[in-house]
Each structure stands twice: as C-alpha cells, then as structure tokens.
Design a protein around this motif. Structure first.
Motif, PDB file in Angstrom:
ATOM      1  N   ARG A   1       0.826  -1.200   0.000  1.00  0.00           N
ATOM      2  CA  ARG A   1       0.000   0.000   0.000  1.00  0.00           C
ATOM      3  C   ARG A   1       0.867   1.260   0.000  1.00  0.00           C
ATOM      4  O   ARG A   1       0.537   2.255  -0.653  1.00  0.00           O
ATOM      5  CB  ARG A   1      -0.927  -0.007   1.224  1.00  0.00           C
ATOM      6  N   ALA A   2       1.976   1.203   0.712  1.00  0.00           N
ATOM      7  CA  ALA A   2       2.894   2.338   0.717  1.00  0.00           C
ATOM      8  C   ALA A   2       3.483   2.557  -0.673  1.00  0.00           C
ATOM      9  O   ALA A   2       3.576   3.693  -1.161  1.00  0.00           O
ATOM     10  CB  ALA A   2       4.006   2.113   1.737  1.00  0.00           C
ATOM     11  N   MET A   3       3.877   1.463  -1.326  1.00  0.00           N
ATOM     12  CA  MET A   3       4.436   1.562  -2.675  1.00  0.00           C
ATOM     13  C   MET A   3       3.427   2.151  -3.658  1.00  0.00           C
ATOM     14  O   MET A   3       3.780   2.943  -4.536  1.00  0.00           O
ATOM     15  CB  MET A   3       4.873   0.176  -3.155  1.00  0.00           C
ATOM     16  N   GLU A   4       2.183   1.757  -3.530  1.00  0.00           N
ATOM     17  CA  GLU A   4       1.147   2.271  -4.418  1.00  0.00           C
ATOM     18  C   GLU A   4       1.086   3.793  -4.369  1.00  0.00           C
ATOM     19  O   GLU A   4       1.001   4.467  -5.401  1.00  0.00           O
ATOM     20  CB  GLU A   4      -0.204   1.672  -4.034  1.00  0.00           C
TER      21      GLU A   4
ATOM     22  N   GLU B   1      15.703  10.941  -3.292  1.00  0.00           N
ATOM     23  CA  GLU B   1      14.786  12.033  -2.999  1.00  0.00           C
ATOM     24  C   GLU B   1      13.582  11.555  -2.189  1.00  0.00           C
ATOM     25  O   GLU B   1      12.882  12.372  -1.600  1.00  0.00           O
ATOM     26  CB  GLU B   1      14.317  12.688  -4.297  1.00  0.00           C
ATOM     27  N   TRP B   2      13.364  10.240  -2.160  1.00  0.00           N
ATOM     28  CA  TRP B   2      12.199   9.761  -1.405  1.00  0.00           C
ATOM     29  C   TRP B   2      12.471   8.503  -0.585  1.00  0.00           C
ATOM     30  O   TRP B   2      11.824   8.272   0.433  1.00  0.00           O
ATOM     31  CB  TRP B   2      11.029   9.500  -2.360  1.00  0.00           C
ATOM     32  N   ALA B   3      13.432   7.676  -1.004  1.00  0.00           N
ATOM     33  CA  ALA B   3      13.683   6.400  -0.321  1.00  0.00           C
ATOM     34  C   ALA B   3      15.143   6.326   0.117  1.00  0.00           C
ATOM     35  O   ALA B   3      15.911   7.267  -0.045  1.00  0.00           O
ATOM     36  CB  ALA B   3      13.319   5.239  -1.235  1.00  0.00           C
ATOM     37  N   GLN B   4      15.508   5.170   0.683  1.00  0.00           N
ATOM     38  CA  GLN B   4      16.830   4.992   1.252  1.00  0.00           C
ATOM     39  C   GLN B   4      17.602   3.898   0.525  1.00  0.00           C
ATOM     40  O   GLN B   4      17.019   3.046  -0.137  1.00  0.00           O
ATOM     41  CB  GLN B   4      16.713   4.582   2.730  1.00  0.00           C
ATOM     42  N   GLU B   5      18.933   3.939   0.657  1.00  0.00           N
ATOM     43  CA  GLU B   5      19.738   2.804   0.259  1.00  0.00           C
ATOM     44  C   GLU B   5      19.516   1.693   1.292  1.00  0.00           C
ATOM     45  O   GLU B   5      18.982   1.915   2.374  1.00  0.00           O
ATOM     46  CB  GLU B   5      21.217   3.185   0.219  1.00  0.00           C
ATOM     47  N   ASP B   6      19.916   0.480   0.976  1.00  0.00           N
ATOM     48  CA  ASP B   6      19.659  -0.657   1.852  1.00  0.00           C
ATOM     49  C   ASP B   6      20.235  -0.465   3.257  1.00  0.00           C
ATOM     50  O   ASP B   6      19.645  -0.875   4.253  1.00  0.00           O
ATOM     51  CB  ASP B   6      20.238  -1.929   1.227  1.00  0.00           C
ATOM     52  N   ASP B   7      21.384   0.187   3.362  1.00  0.00           N
ATOM     53  CA  ASP B   7      22.032   0.362   4.670  1.00  0.00           C
ATOM     54  C   ASP B   7      21.211   1.250   5.614  1.00  0.00           C
ATOM     55  O   ASP B   7      21.495   1.294   6.815  1.00  0.00           O
ATOM     56  CB  ASP B   7      23.415   0.985   4.501  1.00  0.00           C
ATOM     57  N   TYR B   8      20.231   1.965   5.087  1.00  0.00           N
ATOM     58  CA  TYR B   8      19.458   2.901   5.893  1.00  0.00           C
ATOM     59  C   TYR B   8      18.002   2.470   6.026  1.00  0.00           C
ATOM     60  O   TYR B   8      17.122   3.286   6.243  1.00  0.00           O
ATOM     61  CB  TYR B   8      19.532   4.304   5.287  1.00  0.00           C
TER      62      TYR B   8
ATOM     63  N   ALA C   1       9.019   8.003   3.749  1.00  0.00           N
ATOM     64  CA  ALA C   1       8.761   6.728   3.064  1.00  0.00           C
ATOM     65  C   ALA C   1       8.994   5.570   4.021  1.00  0.00           C
ATOM     66  O   ALA C   1      10.071   4.980   4.075  1.00  0.00           O
ATOM     67  CB  ALA C   1       9.637   6.585   1.826  1.00  0.00           C
ATOM     68  N   VAL C   2       7.949   5.220   4.789  1.00  0.00           N
ATOM     69  CA  VAL C   2       8.045   4.167   5.801  1.00  0.00           C
ATOM     70  C   VAL C   2       6.921   3.151   5.599  1.00  0.00           C
ATOM     71  O   VAL C   2       5.916   3.437   4.944  1.00  0.00           O
ATOM     72  CB  VAL C   2       7.966   4.755   7.229  1.00  0.00           C
TER      73      VAL C   2
ATOM     74  N   VAL D   1      13.657  -3.293  -1.904  1.00  0.00           N
ATOM     75  CA  VAL D   1      12.222  -3.612  -1.918  1.00  0.00           C
ATOM     76  C   VAL D   1      11.522  -2.909  -3.076  1.00  0.00           C
ATOM     77  O   VAL D   1      10.521  -3.402  -3.600  1.00  0.00           O
ATOM     78  CB  VAL D   1      11.542  -3.279  -0.571  1.00  0.00           C
ATOM     79  N   ILE D   2      12.049  -1.754  -3.509  1.00  0.00           N
ATOM     80  CA  ILE D   2      11.488  -1.080  -4.677  1.00  0.00           C
ATOM     81  C   ILE D   2      11.684  -1.947  -5.917  1.00  0.00           C
ATOM     82  O   ILE D   2      10.747  -2.201  -6.680  1.00  0.00           O
ATOM     83  CB  ILE D   2      12.143   0.301  -4.888  1.00  0.00           C
ATOM     84  N   ALA D   3      12.917  -2.409  -6.127  1.00  0.00           N
ATOM     85  CA  ALA D   3      13.210  -3.253  -7.292  1.00  0.00           C
ATOM     86  C   ALA D   3      12.403  -4.537  -7.252  1.00  0.00           C
ATOM     87  O   ALA D   3      11.867  -4.983  -8.278  1.00  0.00           O
ATOM     88  CB  ALA D   3      14.706  -3.559  -7.346  1.00  0.00           C
ATOM     89  N   SER D   4      12.290  -5.141  -6.080  1.00  0.00           N
ATOM     90  CA  SER D   4      11.534  -6.385  -5.948  1.00  0.00           C
ATOM     91  C   SER D   4      10.067  -6.180  -6.283  1.00  0.00           C
ATOM     92  O   SER D   4       9.451  -6.997  -6.983  1.00  0.00           O
ATOM     93  CB  SER D   4      11.682  -6.921  -4.519  1.00  0.00           C
TER      94      SER D   4
END
Length: 252
Positions: A6-9, A24-31, A133-134, A149-152
C-alpha cells in the motif's frame, strides 16, 4: 494500510507526477531501519522528504497544518513539495501538487495524504526530521522503503503485467527505482507533453530523458490522427479549389 504494497502504491503514483530519483524519497539498503534516522545529504539535509518539506494550502491560499490535512483531506487544495537535496544541486526547489477529483485513484494529493497519514501512525507527527517513506513489516517492524524492496516490487508487477519469467527479467529487463523516473517521462511524452514541459515537470536539466522514451502504441495512434487531419485538410482544399474553378470563366 501500513504495509509495503500500500505504501508503494502511493509513492509510485506520486512519482508519476514528480519523477523521483531514489534518494529524494527512499533509502539505500544500509538505511532501511527507522532507528538510523535516514541518510544525510552533502548539504546537511535529509536526502529523502520529511514533514518539513511539505507546505499545504486551502482554496483561499491559506496555510493548512499536516494534522488538519490528515483529519480532513478536503481542507487542502494544493501542496508544495520541497526537494531539500537534488542530484543536480537545485536544492530547495518546490513542485506544486493539486487535487485530481476526476480520478481519485491517480490523485497525487490523495497519495500525499495517505503517505503523511501512514507516517503519523507509524512514526508520529513530532518526528519532523525523519524521512516519510516508511512501512510496517509482517510482524509490525518499522522500516524505511529502500532500493531492494522497490526493485523487488517492480519486478513482481512486471512479471504479472507482462507475463514474464525470472529468466526474462534477468536477460532483458532491469527494474530499479530509476524505472519510476523514466516511466514518468514516457507517460508525459506519450500524452503529448513537449520536451520543455517534461524537463520542467520532472526536473531534468538536460535532454537525457529522451534515452528512456519508448515506441508505445499511443504515439502511433497520435501519428495516425495527425496524418488523418492533414489528409482531411488537403482533401478539403482540393474540393474547394475544384469548386472555385467552376466559378471562374475560361479566358481565351
């Protein structure tokens, strides 16, 4: 309501309007965990949007608080979203979002409402310096949305939409967070938005977005309409010329 999909939508819809770069909106995996507080940009701001990057206004251009917006979506007519950090160094640039009542499922302002409401439930409105973006995990864990998780999610959507196999994805397709930015350019171009407008709306300094444009059916249909209009106009001119010729006497 607070899960990843739902967040991704909401974020994917918002990206159609704003053409996000990942940080600008999400994080790298380490964060990815909220405990980190989010990545800091070179200019000292958070890389990703926070509550402090959102300004809300009613139909009379009066400011509206985030809390009031959460309580009453209709209280807000537009929002300015600030890009505190950008790859092109245009830090502090703002983009305007207005409501789209004709298509609520594609309403960027509605998506923003969902995003800040989700943030209030998961993190709290007092955390004005935490990226927005949580999402909540299966067991109630609190996470940032991040690149993996975006790519997945994009790969899963592509497989279902285009009936692709894992091998197809591995060999021919690459879906990452940048696909959202490229996709926004393709959508605007296919809708007939010109290059200058695309650069302004999606914050491109160069014409590099042309690299992402695709041969889509809608463009071919637009080309057909343009040729048909030209053919119709030409035929009308021929008909008019023939009619005029009958009215002009022959001169010997």
């Amino acid at each position: 309501m607070d899960g990843l999909h739902r967040a991704m939508e909401d974020w994917f819809n918002l990206s159609t309007y704003l053409g996000f770069r990942l940080r600008e909106w999400a994080q790298e995996d380490d964060y990815r965990r909220l405990a980190s507080g989010g990545e800091i940009a070179p200019n000292g701001t958070k890389r990703a949007f926070t509550l402090g990057d959102i300004r809300l206004f009613d139909s009379g251009n009066r400011p509206v608080s985030i809390a009031e917006f959460i309580e009453n979506f209709d209280a807000v007519a537009r929002s300015n979203v600030k890009f505190s950090w950008q790859k092109n160094h245009d830090h502090g640039e703002e983009k305007l979002l207005s409501s789209n009542p004709r298509n609520p499922s594609r309403d960027a302002l509605r998506s923003l409402h969902n995003i800040v409401s989700r943030f209030a439930r998961i993190v709290g409105l007092d955390k004005t310096d935490i990226p927005l973006a949580v999402y909540k995990g299966s067991f109630g864990e609190k996470f940032f949305i991040h690149s993996k998780v975006i790519a997945s999610t994009l790969r899963t959507l592509a497989k279902k939409t285009y009936n692709l196999t894992d091998r197809d994805l591995q060999r021919h397709y690459k879906y990452t967070s940048h696909s959202l930015r490229a996709g926004a350019a393709v959508i605007l171009h296919a809708a007939g938005i010109n290059a200058i407008q695309i650069k302004f709306l999606l914050r491109w300094r160069s014409d590099s977005f042309f690299l992402y444009l695709r041969n889509v059916a809608h463009l071919s249909e637009q080309q057909n309409r343009a040729i048909n209009q030209l053919a119709s106009a030409t035929q009308s001119e021929v008909t008019a010329a023939r009619a005029a010729s009958r009215l002009i006497p022959n001169i010997v």
